[in-house]
Design a protein around this motif. Structure first.
Motif, mmCIF file in Angstrom:
data_model
loop_
_atom_site.group_PDB
_atom_site.id
_atom_site.type_symbol
_atom_site.label_atom_id
_atom_site.label_comp_id
_atom_site.label_asym_id
_atom_site.label_seq_id
_atom_site.Cartn_x
_atom_site.Cartn_y
_atom_site.Cartn_z
ATOM 1 N N ARG A 109 75.860 1.519 3.029
ATOM 2 C CA ARG A 109 76.662 2.746 3.120
ATOM 3 C C ARG A 109 76.444 3.617 1.885
ATOM 4 O O ARG A 109 76.334 4.836 1.981
ATOM 5 C CB ARG A 109 78.154 2.418 3.295
ATOM 6 N N ILE A 110 76.353 3.001 0.706
ATOM 7 C CA ILE A 110 76.086 3.757 -0.520
ATOM 8 C C ILE A 110 74.739 4.469 -0.406
ATOM 9 O O ILE A 110 74.640 5.661 -0.735
ATOM 10 C CB ILE A 110 76.139 2.839 -1.767
ATOM 11 N N CYS A 111 73.727 3.771 0.091
ATOM 12 C CA CYS A 111 72.417 4.404 0.279
ATOM 13 C C CYS A 111 72.506 5.572 1.258
ATOM 14 O O CYS A 111 71.918 6.637 1.014
ATOM 15 C CB CYS A 111 71.384 3.384 0.771
ATOM 16 N N GLN A 112 73.230 5.377 2.354
ATOM 17 C CA GLN A 112 73.388 6.451 3.341
ATOM 18 C C GLN A 112 74.129 7.639 2.750
ATOM 19 O O GLN A 112 73.749 8.790 2.977
ATOM 20 C CB GLN A 112 74.127 5.931 4.573
ATOM 21 N N LEU A 113 75.199 7.369 2.010
ATOM 22 C CA LEU A 113 75.959 8.457 1.383
ATOM 23 C C LEU A 113 75.090 9.230 0.396
ATOM 24 O O LEU A 113 75.060 10.465 0.417
ATOM 25 C CB LEU A 113 77.196 7.911 0.674
ATOM 26 N N LYS A 114 74.378 8.514 -0.468
ATOM 27 C CA LYS A 114 73.528 9.183 -1.456
ATOM 28 C C LYS A 114 72.446 10.014 -0.781
ATOM 29 O O LYS A 114 72.154 11.135 -1.218
ATOM 30 C CB LYS A 114 72.923 8.158 -2.420
ATOM 31 N N SER A 115 71.887 9.492 0.286
ATOM 32 C CA SER A 115 70.883 10.246 1.044
ATOM 33 C C SER A 115 71.504 11.492 1.659
ATOM 34 O O SER A 115 70.933 12.591 1.609
ATOM 35 C CB SER A 115 70.277 9.349 2.124
ATOM 36 N N ASP A 116 72.687 11.322 2.230
ATOM 37 C CA ASP A 116 73.396 12.440 2.831
ATOM 38 C C ASP A 116 73.712 13.503 1.773
ATOM 39 O O ASP A 116 73.501 14.694 1.993
ATOM 40 C CB ASP A 116 74.681 11.935 3.493
ATOM 41 N N PHE A 117 74.213 13.085 0.627
ATOM 42 C CA PHE A 117 74.564 14.025 -0.431
ATOM 43 C C PHE A 117 73.328 14.796 -0.909
ATOM 44 O O PHE A 117 73.392 16.004 -1.100
ATOM 45 C CB PHE A 117 75.217 13.323 -1.625
ATOM 46 N N SER A 118 72.224 14.101 -1.081
ATOM 47 C CA SER A 118 71.018 14.771 -1.590
ATOM 48 C C SER A 118 70.386 15.701 -0.556
ATOM 49 O O SER A 118 69.683 16.638 -0.918
ATOM 50 C CB SER A 118 69.999 13.743 -2.098
ATOM 51 N N MET A 142 87.528 12.593 -1.518
ATOM 52 C CA MET A 142 86.341 13.360 -1.160
ATOM 53 C C MET A 142 86.471 13.910 0.247
ATOM 54 O O MET A 142 87.222 13.396 1.074
ATOM 55 C CB MET A 142 85.082 12.527 -1.313
ATOM 56 N N LEU A 143 85.695 14.974 0.510
ATOM 57 C CA LEU A 143 85.709 15.694 1.776
ATOM 58 C C LEU A 143 84.286 16.117 2.100
ATOM 59 O O LEU A 143 83.579 16.614 1.225
ATOM 60 C CB LEU A 143 86.602 16.937 1.634
ATOM 61 N N SER A 144 83.877 15.914 3.356
ATOM 62 C CA SER A 144 82.573 16.384 3.842
ATOM 63 C C SER A 144 82.795 17.137 5.142
ATOM 64 O O SER A 144 83.543 16.669 6.007
ATOM 65 C CB SER A 144 81.632 15.214 4.133
ATOM 66 N N PHE A 145 82.123 18.270 5.293
ATOM 67 C CA PHE A 145 82.220 19.008 6.551
ATOM 68 C C PHE A 145 80.951 19.813 6.799
ATOM 69 O O PHE A 145 80.156 20.041 5.893
ATOM 70 C CB PHE A 145 83.455 19.912 6.593
ATOM 71 N N GLY A 146 80.787 20.213 8.059
ATOM 72 C CA GLY A 146 79.632 21.015 8.467
ATOM 73 C C GLY A 146 79.602 21.128 9.976
ATOM 74 O O GLY A 146 80.597 20.881 10.657
ATOM 75 N N ASP A 147 78.440 21.472 10.500
ATOM 76 C CA ASP A 147 78.280 21.565 11.950
ATOM 77 C C ASP A 147 78.457 20.198 12.586
ATOM 78 O O ASP A 147 78.076 19.179 12.010
ATOM 79 C CB ASP A 147 76.882 22.075 12.315
ATOM 80 N N THR A 148 78.988 20.189 13.789
ATOM 81 C CA THR A 148 79.107 18.927 14.513
ATOM 82 C C THR A 148 77.745 18.491 15.041
ATOM 83 O O THR A 148 76.877 19.323 15.323
ATOM 84 C CB THR A 148 80.119 19.039 15.667
ATOM 85 N N ALA A 149 77.587 17.197 15.182
ATOM 86 C CA ALA A 149 76.393 16.637 15.816
ATOM 87 C C ALA A 149 76.650 16.355 17.291
ATOM 88 O O ALA A 149 75.741 15.972 18.016
ATOM 89 C CB ALA A 149 75.976 15.355 15.104
ATOM 90 N N ASP A 150 77.885 16.542 17.742
ATOM 91 C CA ASP A 150 78.239 16.270 19.136
ATOM 92 C C ASP A 150 77.558 17.297 20.047
ATOM 93 O O ASP A 150 77.691 18.502 19.824
ATOM 94 C CB ASP A 150 79.758 16.329 19.338
ATOM 95 N N THR A 151 76.875 16.806 21.049
ATOM 96 C CA THR A 151 76.133 17.702 21.946
ATOM 97 C C THR A 151 76.986 18.240 23.086
ATOM 98 O O THR A 151 76.588 19.193 23.748
ATOM 99 C CB THR A 151 74.908 16.977 22.531
ATOM 100 N N ASP A 152 78.153 17.649 23.304
ATOM 101 C CA ASP A 152 79.001 18.075 24.423
ATOM 102 C C ASP A 152 80.031 19.132 24.029
ATOM 103 O O ASP A 152 80.841 19.544 24.849
ATOM 104 C CB ASP A 152 79.705 16.870 25.057
ATOM 105 N N ILE A 153 80.009 19.558 22.799
ATOM 106 C CA ILE A 153 80.953 20.572 22.338
ATOM 107 C C ILE A 153 80.161 21.552 21.459
ATOM 108 O O ILE A 153 79.531 21.146 20.494
ATOM 109 C CB ILE A 153 82.146 19.926 21.599
ATOM 110 N N HIS A 187 72.015 17.739 1.378
ATOM 111 C CA HIS A 187 72.851 18.956 1.475
ATOM 112 C C HIS A 187 73.076 19.377 2.923
ATOM 113 O O HIS A 187 73.297 20.549 3.209
ATOM 114 C CB HIS A 187 72.256 20.094 0.648
ATOM 115 N N ARG A 188 73.031 18.420 3.825
ATOM 116 C CA ARG A 188 73.278 18.648 5.247
ATOM 117 C C ARG A 188 74.713 19.094 5.480
ATOM 118 O O ARG A 188 74.988 19.900 6.365
ATOM 119 C CB ARG A 188 72.963 17.347 5.997
ATOM 120 N N LEU A 189 75.622 18.565 4.686
ATOM 121 C CA LEU A 189 77.045 18.876 4.793
ATOM 122 C C LEU A 189 77.521 19.513 3.492
ATOM 123 O O LEU A 189 76.890 19.362 2.451
ATOM 124 C CB LEU A 189 77.847 17.599 5.050
#
Length: 163
Positions: free
Chosen positions: A42-51, A69-80, A53-55
């Motif tokens: 999870r730490i690896c995933q978080l660090k990758s996500d942070f670097s 902490m707070l993360s937000f951005g476009d949804t990945a849900d395809t049905d909305i 700048h997707r969110l």
């Protein structure tokens, strides 16, 4: 104070997220996600996500101490379509029940409005009654239930709010 996540915040943010996972989700998700290897992944995933700048990533800081902490951005849900998604809100256990989560949620909603969104979604595990109740008190309605399968082995609930 809410401010953008900085490089110096990453370690404490990863600790806050992992501690929340272990303390809150232990009764209803795949235990492999909570062991040392799961937390390291999870730490690896978080660090990758942070670097990436997707969110947009923010922290709550008081007296030079990051406690949420707070993360937000476009949804990945395809049905909305065209929805703003709050991806993460995690508050250190020692700082919960002090209104920080509400302030982070309000901040995210303000950002969604500024960016022209009309709808916000957020996911929670179905068994996380405290989180679901919190979001419902803030005007979110359950929109969808879905078994998430691997790696979670748990059911998720999507909540949404029109803004």
């Amino acid at each position: 104070m809410i401010r953008p996540l900085e490089e110096r915040d990453i370690e404490i943010v990863c600790t806050i997220v992992n501690e929340n996972w272990k303390n809150v989700y232990s009764e209803y998700i795949n235990p492999m996600l909570l062991n040392a290897d799961g937390c390291a992944e999870r730490i690896c995933q978080l660090k990758s996500d942070f670097s990436s700048h997707r969110l947009s990533e923010y922290v709550w800081e008081e007296q030079n101490q990051v406690s949420a902490m707070l993360s937000f951005g476009d949804t990945a849900d395809t049905d909305i379509t065209e929805a703003f998604e709050i991806w993460r809100i995690y508050v250190d256990a020692h700082f919960q029940q002090k209104g920080i989560g509400k302030q982070l949620l309000d901040f995210a909603e303000q950002q969604a409005k500024k960016q022209g969104y009309k709808r916000i979604v957020i996911w929670a595990f179905k068994s996380n009654h405290r989180a679901i109740s919190f979001y419902q008190k803030q005007g979110y309605c359950i929109d969808k239930e879905e078994y998430l399968g691997e790696p979670y082995l748990a059911t998720g609930i999507r909540l949404k709010k029109e803004i």
